[in-house]
Structure formats: C-alpha cells, structure tokens
Design a protein around this motif. Structure first.
Motif, PDB file in Angstrom:
ATOM      1  N   ALA A 202       0.837  -1.201   0.000  1.00 54.34           N
ATOM      2  CA  ALA A 202       0.000   0.000   0.000  1.00 54.34           C
ATOM      3  C   ALA A 202       0.871   1.250   0.000  1.00 54.34           C
ATOM      4  N   ARG A 203       1.970   1.219   0.771  1.00 58.02           N
ATOM      5  CA  ARG A 203       2.844   2.394   0.826  1.00 58.02           C
ATOM      6  C   ARG A 203       3.509   2.639  -0.521  1.00 58.02           C
TER       7      ARG A 203
ATOM      8  N   TYR B  65      -5.324   7.002   5.614  1.00 55.83           N
ATOM      9  CA  TYR B  65      -5.260   5.620   6.090  1.00 55.83           C
ATOM     10  C   TYR B  65      -3.841   5.257   6.524  1.00 55.83           C
ATOM     11  N   LEU B  66      -2.842   5.609   5.703  1.00 52.92           N
ATOM     12  CA  LEU B  66      -1.473   5.205   6.024  1.00 52.92           C
ATOM     13  C   LEU B  66      -0.965   5.926   7.279  1.00 52.92           C
ATOM     14  N   VAL B  67      -1.368   7.197   7.458  1.00 52.85           N
ATOM     15  CA  VAL B  67      -0.986   7.906   8.688  1.00 52.85           C
ATOM     16  C   VAL B  67      -1.651   7.238   9.893  1.00 52.85           C
ATOM     17  N   LEU B  68      -2.937   6.908   9.740  1.00 46.25           N
ATOM     18  CA  LEU B  68      -3.661   6.234  10.816  1.00 46.25           C
ATOM     19  C   LEU B  68      -3.015   4.894  11.142  1.00 46.25           C
TER      20      LEU B  68
ATOM     21  N   GLY C  58      -7.416  -1.820   7.023  1.00 45.60           N
ATOM     22  CA  GLY C  58      -7.229  -1.620   5.590  1.00 45.60           C
ATOM     23  C   GLY C  58      -8.293  -2.318   4.753  1.00 45.60           C
ATOM     24  N   ILE C  59      -8.811  -3.444   5.259  1.00 48.49           N
ATOM     25  CA  ILE C  59      -9.826  -4.186   4.504  1.00 48.49           C
ATOM     26  C   ILE C  59     -11.068  -3.338   4.311  1.00 48.49           C
ATOM     27  N   PHE C  60     -11.297  -2.401   5.244  1.00 48.38           N
ATOM     28  CA  PHE C  60     -12.480  -1.552   5.143  1.00 48.38           C
ATOM     29  C   PHE C  60     -12.198  -0.226   4.438  1.00 48.38           C
ATOM     30  N   VAL C  61     -10.920   0.180   4.409  1.00 45.50           N
ATOM     31  CA  VAL C  61     -10.596   1.475   3.805  1.00 45.50           C
ATOM     32  C   VAL C  61     -10.146   1.313   2.352  1.00 45.50           C
TER      33      VAL C  61
END
Lengths: 287, 460
Positions: free
Chosen positions: A40-41, A88-91, A101-104
């Motif tokens: 993801a990153r 999302y990645l900051v969170l 992540g599965i939900f975002v």
C-alpha cells in the motif's frame, strides 16, 4: 501517457495490498499483513508520483494548457483516492491494526478502478472560470475532507459489525469475519476513530466551503448563490455539524453515531458525484 | 412561560432538529428547479402540483420566508445556547477550584492516589517542577497543613465554541445585510459605448452609478490551435464628469478578476454580438475613384449622391470568399436594389444606376455583459468565515485540561492525590494523564532516593 501507467500500477498495488490483507485474515502468520502495508505504501508513492507526472505532462502540451491535476472528474477521483490513502497510512502508523485496511482500501481501489476504466483521462485546457489560484486551495481542502469522511464511514461500518459481534457474543456467521473482527480495534475504539475523523474532516470541509465562497465571489460575483453543489456542500456541513453536536447529548455514541456517519458519507458522495451526474449547475466539470 | 421558552430555545435538541430540518429543506431546492418560467414548470409538473409549489414558494425556495426562518431560528438558538453557557465557561476559566478535597478528586474520571515516605516540604517544589516540565506551570497553595497544586492548559479553548457560534451569527448577519442593502444586476456595454446607469430588477427608474463606464475593448482569447476559450477580457475605463480617472483607464476585467469600485463590483459574466461595423466603398457607374463610407449593420446611411444604403446581414465567412455583407440600396424614386458585397471584387446592385460596392473592412462588434453587485454584508461574512475557521480548528483540536494535586500529611510521610479533567477529547487526556502520573511517580522516587542518600548517614 506515463502518468496513466503509474496510476494503473498503483491500482494493482492497492488490489495486491487488499488481497494480502484477506490472506492475513485467512491464515495465521504476520507476514502477509506486513507485505500488504508495504504494498500500500509503495502504491501510494506511485500514486503521488503519477499526479506530479501528470502535472508535468500538462505543461508539455502545446498552447499553455499546463495546470494542476485537479480539474476534471478523472483527476478529482484520483486525488480523492490518494487523500483516502494518505489518511489511512498515517492512521495505520498510529493504530497498527492491518485489518482496518480491509475496510478502507476498497474505497480507494473503487475510485482508482472507476477512474482508470470509465473516465476520460484526456488533459483538457481550463475554461476561464477555473483559471484561478483558489482552485488548488478549494479542491485540496474539499477532497481532504471527503477522505476524512470516508475514513469515518469505514470506521463506522467496522464499528457496527464489531458492535453486533460484541453484543451477541457470537463469532459471526463466517469464520473469516470472526477472525477479522477479533483483530480489529474494539467497538469503543472504532467509535472514537469515527468521531476523530469527523472532527478532523469538519474544519477542513469548512475551509473548503470558505475557499469556494471566496473564489465564487471573484468569479461569479457572489459568495453564495444556492447552486446545487453549494447547497449540497451545506447539507453535508449541516449533517456533520449535527453529528458533532449529537455527541454532546447522551445516547449518540456507538451504533447511532455510526449510522449517522454513514448517512453523512452518503450525502458527501452525492455532493461529490450525484450533483454533477444527476443535477445541473455551475460546477459542471463532469461533462 | 417565558422561562420555558428560553429553556427550549437553549436546548441542544432544538439545534439538532434545526440542523436536520435545514438540510432536508435545502435538499428540496436542489431537486425542484429554481426560478424557471411558469411554462417550464408546467412541462415538468401537473397543474395542481405547480399551484402548490408556487403557493409555498418552492420554485424560489431560498427566498421563501419560511425557509429563511430556519437559519434565523438556528441563529437565535445558538445565540441563546452560547449566552446561557457563557457564565459557566467564564467561571471555570477565571475562577477554577483551587483547593479541592480528596472526595471531589476521587469523583473525577481521571484520578490517582499514592503515598510517599517523605514530608510535604521536601516534595512540593519538586512536584511543581515536574508538573511544569510535563504538563503546565502550576499554582502552589498552602493551608490547613495541606498543599495544593493546580495547573491547566488551553483554558481559552473553552471559548472556541463561543467564537464558532459568534462566527456563524456574523455570517448570517452579513447575509442579512446583503439581502437588505445589496443588489445584483446585469450591465451590457457595447465596445466603444459608455454607460452611467444601472437598471435594477423590480425598479422602474434606472439607478445612476455616480460615474460612467466605457468599454474600450472586448476580446475572446482562445487556446492556440483550438476553439476552446482561454479568457474573456473587457477593457474598462472609469469616467467622472466626462473625464477619465487617472489609474482607472483600460482596466482589464477577466473572469476571475473583477473590478471593485466605490462599493460596486463588476464581474465578467457573458458577452453578445452587436451590429457589425463595416467600411464600405462605392462609386457611381461613371466614376473612377472609390469613396468610403462607414456603416453600422441595420442603420441606413445616405451616400453623397443621394442614395440610401443599409447593411441587412453580415457574415465573416461567405462561401470561402471571406467576409460578406448583404446590402440594400434605395434611390429617391423608391426603386431599390440589393447585392451581396465581398472584399475581393466590386459588385453592382441589381437595381438601377449601376452603383458599385466593395467591402473594405469589417469588424465584429461585441457587447460585454457584466454582472454588477453591491453587497455591504461581504466584510461581515469574511470576518465570520475567518473566525469560524479559527474557532473550529480550536474546537476540534484543543481541549481545556486541568490537573490538581493535593498533598496531605499522614503518618510516616505524605499522601498524594492526583486528579485531572479535560472538557473534551477524553481518551487522549486519559493517555496523557496516565503518562503524567507515571512521570510524577518516577520523578518523586528519584527525589526520595536522593533524599535518603543525602540524609542517611546523619540519621545514624
């Protein structure tokens, strides 16, 4: 176009990340989650590079067409997905719960896939009304807020599932869902996350409306003209204002807050897409 | 009754109802098209529905009194709420509880108590220093053989709600001022023409501007090699008593760059084509030399030999031959002829007299359409927006945090009571409080260790 290629690879990266996260839930080891995070990153990096590259490409076109890549539906969806991933990645750095992540991810993935498959990626010259420095401030703040509301919605969906699991004590109908929820933050944490995301998104959304008003005041001659897009942005503002005030009264936490957040997100989506695709008005970039 | 009315006006329930009601009603105005002609509505809705919509003002919703009542009520509601809560806020910031008892500290969500084997005097300054280092500078109070420490952060963040609500009232006030004292209308100026009045909607008499505006030029700028418009540009000159004002000549007016002058705002809104201006050449059948005459399309002009000529149509591209004009020529006897005149060759009218015409030059003449507004409420609205952003940022990012320490002597040492309270963001404050408690305990144990090492040998 190179930027297009970058966006394609980035979309695949998000897909890979999502698949790895599902694998993480399905089997036991920690490494799929680690790989998913890094996928993801990396995809997020390509995503940003793609936007910068598209900016560069627009300046290479003849006739002074160059402008920020935030001006049509395609570019806005791409930026929306980027903003969702940014939050999302900051969170994720703070929370360290990969299953979130599965939900975002599906939100970002759906946006990217839709943009890549269905939307026109042509770089068109800007019409006179869009040629303003307020464009960047207005669009960036609006989409950062959209992304924060998306995160709140994702947390709410998780929270509702979690609340069902915690109250019934049942592991859920499917084993996968049960494992997933066991590794997810608890309902109280998700409720808090929902609230925090909206508390961050709301001032940014207000900034988006204010910069839009300032811009409208110099382009259209009025800071507010009840254009459908403006009206819907106010509706979204009112719903989230109600959400924040409802927190102050008893009983508006947990499930009810989650439903209100999902309702707010539906209004947000309508403000973003529905107004352009279904209603007519001044914000006609969708054509 | 007035008291109950006040209570109702202050209630949060009313706020929520109004927020949702405003959202719901505003939504209606995006679904029902606004401000169309009655015939247009009748094409969409059956007659009874349209009658109902018109009776309720739904076709012009955002000006309907019952719609405007909603933001009005919301303004009253938040003014009342804020007024009601202001004294309490003021007290909690200006006159905090300084000497709490243990029972009160225990009633706080965040509290802790422990004992240390050292007298108060050896640890109170140390605790104050630790609080200052890890939280905020405390006040130290003594009395009754006890010591109290009180420290707070972001006390003013309590008022962020007041600022936010005040900001919304300012914006609503600004909108009201604009509605009562402002107007918006359109102004059309042909290139080269000067106007000094505005026609306002609903007014019979034109309103004098107090100055005059001349349109020097209007141009459409295209992206090179395309037919996509890049910019609309009007050049305006401001005149007073017929004289140009220095610094206000040939001001470019672009879509995103309005002209603001003496409380009026002029925006590039649209454009139109005026009658084209042509330069015609003509000569009689027996003449060699051409004579020139300027013509505006649609306006008859008398030539030197007595004929009248009028341009009836114009095209800037006629059958690949460049610009062409259709003209009509009438002589004194009323006989008339007509011709299509181009730039390439001379043509004779098909009537009489063998007059020849040629088109020398043609110029499309534009009319620039400006939107003109006056809105004295705008500064209020902008002030409100700035306050709103500052207030919201503080509301959503800061909380007023307070920490109390009570030191009470007990046998063999001192009992320490620690309590904390935040006015929002409870979860973050809980983490912070736990961290603070740990820091205080570690810091104190260090002091105690030093204290025992230092005093140990003398005691023996």
């Amino acid at each position: 176009m190179t930027s297009n290629l970058l966006f394609n690879v980035c979309t695949l990266g998000y897909l890979l990340s999502l698949v790895l996260l599902l694998a993480y839930v399905a089997c036991d080891g920690r490494w799929p989650a680690l790989l998913a995070t890094w996928a993801a990153r990396a995809a997020f990096g390509l995503h940003g590079a793609g936007m910068v590259w598209r900016w560069y490409e627009s300046h290479q076109l003849p006739g002074g067409v160059g402008r920020v890549p935030l001006t049509n539906l395609y570019e806005s969806v791409v930026f929306f997905a980027w903003a969702i991933m940014l939050f999302y990645l900051v969170l994720d750095l703070k929370l360290r719960r990969p299953v979130v992540g599965i939900f975002v991810l599906p939100f970002a993935l759906a946006g990217m896939a839709w943009a890549q498959v269905f939307l026109s990626d042509a770089i068109e010259p800007l019409m006179p009304a869009l040629r303003s420095r307020w464009l960047v401030y207005h669009v960036v703040s609006c989409f950062l807020a959209y992304a924060a509301f998306t995160l709140a919605c994702a947390a709410s969906i998780m929270g509702l599932l979690q609340a069902v699991r915690q109250s019934s004590g049942e592991p859920g109908r499917s084993r996968i869902l049960a494992v997933l929820l066991r590794r997810a933050p608890d309902a109280a944490q998700l409720d808090q996350l929902n609230y925090r995301a909206i508390a961050i998104g709301f001032p940014i959304w207000t900034l988006g409306i204010v910069t839009g008003s300032v811009w409208a005041n110099s382009a259209w001659g009025s800071y507010w003209s009840w254009d459908p897009k403006e009206t819907w942005s106010l509706i979204v503002w009112l719903i989230y204002a109600a959400f924040l005030h409802a927190r102050l009264t008893r009983g508006w936490e947990g499930r009810r807050a989650a439903w209100l957040s999902i309702f707010g997100f539906a209004a947000t989506l309508f403000c973003y897409l529905g107004v352009n695709l279904l209603l007519s008005g001044l914000h006609s970039y969708a054509s | 009754m007035p008291y109950r009315l006040w209570q109702g006006l202050c209630s949060l329930k009313l706020t929520l109802i109004l927020l949702f009601a405003l959202a719901g009603v505003a939504l209606v105005g995006t679904v029902v098209p606004q401000n169309l002609a009655p015939e247009a509505y009748l094409r969409i809705y059956p007659q009874p529905v349209w009658t109902l919509l018109r009776a309720m003002g739904v076709h012009d919703l955002y000006r309907a009194w019952w719609f405007l009542a909603l933001p009005g009520l919301l303004g009253l509601n938040l003014a009342a709420c804020t007024l009601q809560r202001l004294p309490g806020m003021w007290r909690s910031v200006m006159r905090p509880r300084l000497r709490p008892d243990p029972a009160w500290l225990l009633s706080l969500v965040q509290h802790a108590a422990w004992s240390v084997p050292a007298p108060q005097e050896t640890i109170d300054f140390r605790l104050a220093a630790l609080l200052r280092q890890h939280f905020a500078r405390p006040r130290l109070l003594r009395g009754d053989g006890r010591n109290w420490l009180f420290a707070q952060k972001n006390a003013w963040a309590r008022f962020s709600v007041v600022v936010t609500h005040l900001a919304i009232l300012l914006i609503l006030g600004g909108a009201l001022v604009g509605k009562l004292a402002g107007f918006r209308t359109h102004l059309e100026i042909a290139e080269g023409a000067t106007v000094a009045t505005l026609s306002l909607p609903g007014a019979t008499e034109p309103r004098p501007l107090g100055f005059a505006l001349r349109c020097d030029d209007f141009a459409i700028d295209y992206y090179p090699g395309t037919d996509r418009v890049r910019e609309y540009r009007t050049l305006l000159t401001v005149l007073e008593d017929g004289r140009e004002l220095p610094g206000l000549t040939r001001i470019p007016l672009l879509v995103n760059h309005p002209l603001r002058f003496r409380g009026l705002n002029f925006f590039q809104s649209s454009y139109d084509l005026a009658a084209p201006r042509l330069q015609l050449q003509w000569r009689g059948a027996d003449q060699q030399a051409w004579q020139e005459v300027p013509v505006v399309a649609g306006e008859p002009v008398r030539l030197a030999d007595g004929h009248m000529v009028m341009v009836t149509s114009f095209s800037d591209e006629h059958r690949g031959q460049g610009p062409a004009a259709g003209i009509v020529v009438v002589d004194d006897a009323g006989r008339h002829g007509q011709a299509i005149v181009g730039t390439r060759r001379a043509v004779s009218t098909d009537g009489a007299d063998g007059l020849q015409f040629r088109l020398k030059a043609a110029e499309l003449n534009y009319i620039t359409v400006l939107q003109v507004t006056r809105d004295p409420g705008v500064p209020l609205v902008w002030a409100g927006c700035l306050l709103l952003l500052a207030g919201l940022a503080a509301c959503c990012g800061l909380s007023h945090q307070r920490v109390w320490v009570l030191l009470r002597p007990v046998a063999g040492g001192t009992e320490i009571w620690l309590g904390g309270r935040a006015h929002r963001q409870q979860r973050q404050f809980a983490d912070r409080f736990a961290m603070l408690r740990q820091r205080l305990q570690e810091g104190l144990s260090q002091v105690l260790a030093e204290h025992q090492e230092g005093t140990g040998p003398h005691d023996q």
